[in-house]
Scaffold this motif. Structure first.
Motif, PDB file in Angstrom:
ATOM      1  N   ALA A  28      14.117  10.511  18.277  1.00 47.85           N
ATOM      2  CA  ALA A  28      14.791  10.919  17.045  1.00 47.85           C
ATOM      3  C   ALA A  28      14.569   9.884  15.958  1.00 47.85           C
ATOM      4  N   PRO A  29      14.424  10.318  14.669  1.00 42.87           N
ATOM      5  CA  PRO A  29      14.265   9.368  13.574  1.00 42.87           C
ATOM      6  C   PRO A  29      15.424   8.394  13.508  1.00 42.87           C
ATOM      7  N   ALA A  30      15.118   7.208  12.939  1.00 40.75           N
ATOM      8  CA  ALA A  30      16.126   6.161  12.928  1.00 40.75           C
ATOM      9  C   ALA A  30      17.097   6.307  11.778  1.00 40.75           C
ATOM     10  N   ASN A  31      16.703   6.952  10.701  1.00 47.99           N
ATOM     11  CA  ASN A  31      17.532   6.909   9.507  1.00 47.99           C
ATOM     12  C   ASN A  31      17.293   8.181   8.707  1.00 47.99           C
ATOM     13  N   ALA A  32      18.102   8.386   7.674  1.00 50.58           N
ATOM     14  CA  ALA A  32      17.912   9.542   6.808  1.00 50.58           C
ATOM     15  C   ALA A  32      16.597   9.417   6.054  1.00 50.58           C
ATOM     16  N   LEU A  33      15.957  10.539   5.801  1.00 54.10           N
ATOM     17  CA  LEU A  33      14.681  10.518   5.098  1.00 54.10           C
ATOM     18  C   LEU A  33      14.901  10.170   3.637  1.00 54.10           C
ATOM     19  N   SER A  34      13.983   9.384   3.076  1.00 52.18           N
ATOM     20  CA  SER A  34      14.068   9.054   1.659  1.00 52.18           C
ATOM     21  C   SER A  34      13.495  10.197   0.848  1.00 52.18           C
ATOM     22  N   ASP A 156      14.170   2.388   2.775  1.00 52.22           N
ATOM     23  CA  ASP A 156      12.986   2.655   3.588  1.00 52.22           C
ATOM     24  C   ASP A 156      12.619   1.370   4.314  1.00 52.22           C
ATOM     25  N   LEU A 157      11.999   1.515   5.491  1.00 52.31           N
ATOM     26  CA  LEU A 157      11.596   0.344   6.261  1.00 52.31           C
ATOM     27  C   LEU A 157      10.324   0.659   7.017  1.00 52.31           C
ATOM     28  N   VAL A 158       9.423  -0.335   7.069  1.00 49.67           N
ATOM     29  CA  VAL A 158       8.172  -0.201   7.808  1.00 49.67           C
ATOM     30  C   VAL A 158       8.032  -1.393   8.737  1.00 49.67           C
ATOM     31  N   GLY A 159       7.974  -1.101  10.026  1.00 50.46           N
ATOM     32  CA  GLY A 159       7.628  -2.122  10.997  1.00 50.46           C
ATOM     33  C   GLY A 159       6.220  -1.869  11.493  1.00 50.46           C
ATOM     34  N   TYR A 160       5.362  -2.897  11.445  1.00 54.28           N
ATOM     35  CA  TYR A 160       3.967  -2.683  11.837  1.00 54.28           C
ATOM     36  C   TYR A 160       3.561  -3.695  12.895  1.00 54.28           C
ATOM     37  N   GLY A 161       2.661  -3.240  13.774  1.00 54.95           N
ATOM     38  CA  GLY A 161       2.178  -4.125  14.824  1.00 54.95           C
ATOM     39  C   GLY A 161       3.217  -4.342  15.903  1.00 54.95           C
ATOM     40  N   LEU A 169       9.077   4.397  15.807  1.00 52.65           N
ATOM     41  CA  LEU A 169       7.973   3.698  16.464  1.00 52.65           C
ATOM     42  C   LEU A 169       7.199   2.924  15.412  1.00 52.65           C
ATOM     43  N   ALA A 170       6.535   1.830  15.826  1.00 56.76           N
ATOM     44  CA  ALA A 170       5.848   0.951  14.878  1.00 56.76           C
ATOM     45  C   ALA A 170       4.574   1.585  14.339  1.00 56.76           C
ATOM     46  N   ALA A 171       4.266   1.223  13.071  1.00 55.35           N
ATOM     47  CA  ALA A 171       2.984   1.576  12.480  1.00 55.35           C
ATOM     48  C   ALA A 171       1.893   0.709  13.116  1.00 55.35           C
ATOM     49  N   PRO A 172       0.623   1.107  12.931  1.00 51.14           N
ATOM     50  CA  PRO A 172      -0.454   0.326  13.546  1.00 51.14           C
ATOM     51  C   PRO A 172      -0.439  -1.140  13.089  1.00 51.14           C
ATOM     52  N   GLY A 173      -0.887  -2.036  13.978  1.00 51.40           N
ATOM     53  CA  GLY A 173      -1.080  -3.420  13.585  1.00 51.40           C
ATOM     54  C   GLY A 173      -2.222  -3.553  12.606  1.00 51.40           C
ATOM     55  N   ALA A 181      -1.292   2.500   4.814  1.00 54.34           N
ATOM     56  CA  ALA A 181      -1.079   3.458   3.726  1.00 54.34           C
ATOM     57  C   ALA A 181      -0.288   4.620   4.267  1.00 54.34           C
ATOM     58  N   ARG A 182       0.725   5.036   3.524  1.00 54.65           N
ATOM     59  CA  ARG A 182       1.525   6.188   3.957  1.00 54.65           C
ATOM     60  C   ARG A 182       0.641   7.416   3.936  1.00 54.65           C
ATOM     61  N   SER A 183       0.681   8.164   5.009  1.00 55.80           N
ATOM     62  CA  SER A 183      -0.272   9.242   5.210  1.00 55.80           C
ATOM     63  C   SER A 183      -0.045  10.400   4.253  1.00 55.80           C
ATOM     64  N   GLY A 184      -1.128  11.061   3.963  1.00 57.58           N
ATOM     65  CA  GLY A 184      -1.095  12.352   3.294  1.00 57.58           C
ATOM     66  C   GLY A 184      -0.289  12.389   2.025  1.00 57.58           C
ATOM     67  N   ASP A 185       0.646  13.336   1.989  1.00 58.01           N
ATOM     68  CA  ASP A 185       1.441  13.599   0.798  1.00 58.01           C
ATOM     69  C   ASP A 185       2.677  12.691   0.749  1.00 58.01           C
ATOM     70  N   LEU A 186       2.514  11.437   1.216  1.00 59.65           N
ATOM     71  CA  LEU A 186       3.594  10.448   1.217  1.00 59.65           C
ATOM     72  C   LEU A 186       4.782  10.926   2.039  1.00 59.65           C
ATOM     73  N   VAL A 187       4.491  11.686   3.101  1.00 63.55           N
ATOM     74  CA  VAL A 187       5.549  12.262   3.920  1.00 63.55           C
ATOM     75  C   VAL A 187       6.353  11.156   4.592  1.00 63.55           C
ATOM     76  N   ASP A 188       7.671  11.350   4.663  1.00 57.74           N
ATOM     77  CA  ASP A 188       8.569  10.409   5.314  1.00 57.74           C
ATOM     78  C   ASP A 188       9.276  11.132   6.445  1.00 57.74           C
ATOM     79  N   THR A 189       8.851  10.887   7.672  1.00 53.72           N
ATOM     80  CA  THR A 189       9.513  11.476   8.838  1.00 53.72           C
ATOM     81  C   THR A 189      10.416  10.477   9.537  1.00 53.72           C
ATOM     82  N   ASP A 190      10.546   9.263   8.992  1.00 53.25           N
ATOM     83  CA  ASP A 190      11.268   8.173   9.637  1.00 53.25           C
ATOM     84  C   ASP A 190      10.656   7.807  10.986  1.00 53.25           C
ATOM     85  N   ASN A 191       9.361   7.921  11.067  1.00 46.96           N
ATOM     86  CA  ASN A 191       8.612   7.472  12.237  1.00 46.96           C
ATOM     87  C   ASN A 191       7.402   6.711  11.718  1.00 46.96           C
ATOM     88  N   ASN A 192       7.463   5.371  11.737  1.00 43.36           N
ATOM     89  CA  ASN A 192       6.391   4.565  11.150  1.00 43.36           C
ATOM     90  C   ASN A 192       5.035   4.860  11.770  1.00 43.36           C
TER      91      ASN A 192
END
Length: 817
Positions: A28-34, A156-161, A169-173, A181-192
């Motif tokens: 489940a996403p960690a937080n409300a979507l921005s 908003d928060l981004v954890g990477y690596g 879940l973390a974004a790629p290292g 770079a935020r994918s596509g149409d700047l979609v925010d699913t609260d899953n890095n």
């Protein structure tokens, strides 16, 4: 309606992300979507060995059409451990749909300056793993541990690596030469891990100036084709064998360009095909909201990350290049690859997971389209339009198999779940399409590229559209006039009618009531909105909307109808947010009487009561009333409206007006797993159970003498479990659409299928009747609503056996012209 006008799917790749071959659920996403501002890029390798940029940076994006102030906000960075956050203050605002660039610490290496930053800090960020937070306050985050995504004021928060401080879940290292770079149409699913991809760093400031690290000295701008070809990316299955990998200088000829909207990009094709007929030679290169600087016929080299875009839950994926894209234009004016003639097998698709099975283009229509994904194709033969042209989006559906379930008016009838009409094909004209109705002819020669989108599935994005010759389709009118004692009843979804709609829409709908439907005695209307439409604010009354419609009917030469309805509780009945749609009875008091009985409101359940304990005479506890409105079956959905009428002297009639929940959430016909999941069906079956039980109570307490009409937008097919439940498999109610020939059973057109969502059902106690669907909307580009109305006539003198000729149900269809 079925909420299918809200179906307007986002155009291809507008929400581009890497999707696994299976549809496994993520945590489940960690937080409300921005909904307004998100972190759009993160780079921590600035000034390091091999880096092009001299500085680290963080980029924000405004998702809205208005400027957003960031006064008093901060961006904050912490190492992978995420214990101590360093802050950079922000000021000013982010332009509408624009970016905002924060420059951080510099290193000793690098050759490129960032665009002029909008804010400057001195934070040294890690090139591999870390945490970046956007905070709507100035204090430093402290004490949130690994749960900073849910801390107060964290937008908003981004954890990477290698960090646990993440959204889901973390974004790629990262490395010295790659950025997030935020994918596509700047979609925010609260899953890095889903929202971000890594690739060549690119930074954009609020002025719209962009600098791409791929343009810097010592970076890969050498115009030498890479070793990876398009067919290597596409592979011989539905999922790319190298999904998730970055590829450099993939060569191709630009065959089509989409330069508008938020899903811009271009298609390219390798003119030198390999020997494998299962590997496509075409590919979509997704550039997001950036217009690609290429033209049809350009020879290009594209660098990016191989992704699989799944436009909606359950859909198949589109293989594409995503993430930061670098395109090198070599030459222009090159000859385009010869388009392949579209040839679809008679069988639509196989069963099971399509992504786990080999492609068989000669046996299955969907497989043929998949092996040509991204490639130029042509519809060589003349074809028939099986949907009206949607001129706003340039969309139309044709059939390549004209003998496949044809309707008398030119469409393709949807007759069962097992027969979705494999000959249907959607075309979207990149340069627009003229209005035309079902049954019109599209001349052969349309050329375009095979794309995959949400509801429509595979679609040909046409660069050249054949000429359309309009057919002779005309709106229908009910004839002849009803006899003196007959009672005519209509169901009509008027598509989100509100008082703020134009006079022209009211006039069109009123003309249909007076001219096409012959001034029916009772109308059950669906989708009547409240007095301020989708403007929220607690308004639930619809008296102004109803009064305006009645006045329009009078102006068109109709009777002065009276109305009955029940206002819903605010925001509880689904439909367009703020609209508070509901069903409404209109009735002609000169032809029928509504039996008013107080007590009906949004929350009180109407019940069936006996007039005397020992008699079969029954009545409603309230009229109008609602069926069990607090039942969970009606969550975020319309509650049935029940009314008691009298006609032809003192004959009693119970009418139940319905609008069941929509098909929103159902998987498309082209779903990745076949047959498609009908996820919304369970609620409709529950709703059908509630109505069936109420009708059964009417029958039981009346000694099976009650006359009952159940009608409305049931949002399901005549062959569905919903209708089987509602009618008790035909024992309790008769489904009148089934009185028509199979290829005439439709009131709605979706995805090129003429289908039934609206219904009129009657109890066996109604002996003589006539019935028909009056086609005035669904097949036409110019529509007053997206539904066709249906009409029932209860005929006089039909209460005993043997039935006179006009009462026999052997030929029940209303004559129409």
């Amino acid at each position: 309606m079925a909420n299918l006008s809200a179906r307007r799917w986002t155009t291809a790749a507008s929400l581009s992300f890497v999707a696994a071959a299976s549809l496994t659920a993520l945590p489940a996403p960690a937080n409300a979507l921005s909904a307004d501002v998100v972190i759009s890029a993160v780079y921590g390798g600035g000034g390091n060995s091999g880096a092009a940029f001299k500085n680290d940076f963080i980029e924000l994006a405004n998702l809205t059409a208005s400027p957003v102030s960031v006064e008093g906000w901060t961006v904050q960075y912490a190492s992978a451990a995420g214990v101590v956050f360093q802050t950079t203050a922000l000021s000013g605002s982010i332009p509408a749909n624009g970016r905002y660039l924060i420059q951080e610490a510099a290193g000793a290496a690098g050759t490129l300056d960032l665009p002029t930053p909008d804010a400057t800090g001195t934070v040294p960020m890690s090139a591999t793993s870390g945490v970046v937070a956007l905070v709507t306050a100035t204090y430093s985050l402290v004490g949130c541990g690994t749960l900073c995504a849910t801390a107060p004021n964290v937008k908003d928060l981004v954890g990477y690596g290698a960090t646990a401080n993440v959204e889901t879940l973390a974004a790629p290292g990262l490395t010295n030469t790659t950025a997030l770079a935020r994918s596509g149409d700047l979609v925010d699913t609260d899953n890095n891990s889903v929202d971000f991809t890594s690739g060549v760093p690119r930074a954009t400031n609020a002025a719209g100036v962009t600098v791409n690290a791929g343009d810097g000295p010592g970076n890969p701008t050498d115009p030498t084709p890479g070793s990876t070809r398009i067919h290597d990316i596409q592979g011989s299955g539905r999922i790319s064998p190298i999904v998730g990998q970055s590829v450099t200088n993939v060569s191709g000829i630009v065959t089509a360009v989409r330069s508008t909207g938020s899903s811009r990009g271009y298609w390219m094709q390798d003119p030198s095909a390999d020997a494998d007929p299962l590997t496509s030679e075409g590919l979509f290169v997704f550039t997001g909201s950036t217009t690609p600087a290429v033209a049809i016929g350009d020879s290009v080299l594209a660098t990016g990350r191989v992704t699989e875009y799944r436009p909606t839950a359950g859909a198949q994926t589109l293989t594409e290049l995503g993430g930061p894209i670098n395109t090198i234009r070599l030459t222009g004016g090159n000859a385009l690859p010869t388009p392949a003639p579209v040839s679809l097998a008679d069988t639509f698709t196989k069963t099971g997971s399509l992504e786990a099975q080999p492609l068989e283009p000669g046996s299955y229509a969907l497989d043929w389209l998949e092996v040509h994904e991204g490639m130029r194709v042509t519809v060589a033969q003349d074809t028939r339009l099986v949907s009206p042209v949607d001129t706003e989006f340039g969309e139309l559906w044709v059939t390549l198999k004209p003998a496949q379930n044809p309707t008398p008016r030119g469409g393709s009838a949807y007759v069962s779940y097992d027969d979705p009409n494999s000959g249907r094909l959607m075309l979207q004209a990149l340069n627009g399409a003229p209005a035309a109705n079902v049954g019109s002819t599209l001349a052969g020669g349309s050329v375009g590229v095979v794309d995959y989108q949400s509801f429509g599935g595979y679609v040909i994005q046409t660069t050249a559209l054949g000429a359309i010759t309009e057919g002779s389709l005309k709106p229908q009118k009910v004839t002849p006039p009803k006899k003196a004692g007959d009672l005519s009843i209509v169901t009509y979804n008027v598509e989100n009618l509100t008082v703020t709609d134009s006079d022209a829409k009211y006039a069109r709908l009123a003309e249909a009531v007076v001219v096409n439907l012959g001034k029916p005695d009772i109308l059950a209307l669906e989708e009547i909105q409240d007095n301020n439409g989708t403007a929220d604010g607690g308004v639930v009354a619809a008296d102004q909307t109803i009064a305006k419609f009645i006045a329009a009917i009078v102006a068109a030469g109709g009777p002065t109808y009276q109305s009955r309805s029940i206002d819903p509780n605010n925001g509880t009945d689904g439909g367009a947010p703020g609209g508070n749609i509901r069903q409404v009875f209109l009735f002609n008091p000169a032809r029928t009487t509504f039996v008013d009985r107080p007590g009906g409101d949004a929350d009180t359940a109407v019940t069936v009561q006996k007039v005397r304990p020992t008699s079969n005479q029954i009545m409603l506890s309230a009229s109008p009333g609602r069926i069990n409105p607090t039942s969970s079956a009606w969550n975020a959905s319309r509650k049935p409206l029940v009314g008691e009428f009298r006609y032809d002297g003192d004959k009693q009639l119970f009418v139940i007006a319905n609008h069941f929940n929509s098909k929103g959430g159902d998987y498309p016909l082209t779903a990745a797993v076949q047959p498609p999941a009908r996820t919304s069906e369970g609620q409709r079956v529950s709703q059908a159970t509630e109505v069936r039980n109420f009708v059964a109570d009417l029958a039981a307490k009346s000694g099976n003498t009650a006359r009952v009409v159940v009608l409305g937008d049931i949002n399901d097919y005549q062959f569905s479990p919903t209708l089987a439940t509602l009618t008790d498999n035909g024992a309790l109610l008769r489904t009148l659409i089934n009185d028509l020939p199979a290829n005439e059973r439709y009131s709605y057109v979706f995805d090129g299928n003429s289908q039934t969502l609206d219904h009129i059902l009657i109890s066996p106690t109604i002996k003589g009747y006539s019935y028909g669907v009056v086609h005035i909307n669904a097949e036409f580009s110019d529509q007053a609503s997206d539904h066709d109305p249906q009409i029932l006539r209860i005929l006089t003198g039909c209460g005993s056996e043997p039935l006179p000729v006009r009462c026999r149900p052997g030929s029940p269809v209303v004559d129409v012209e």
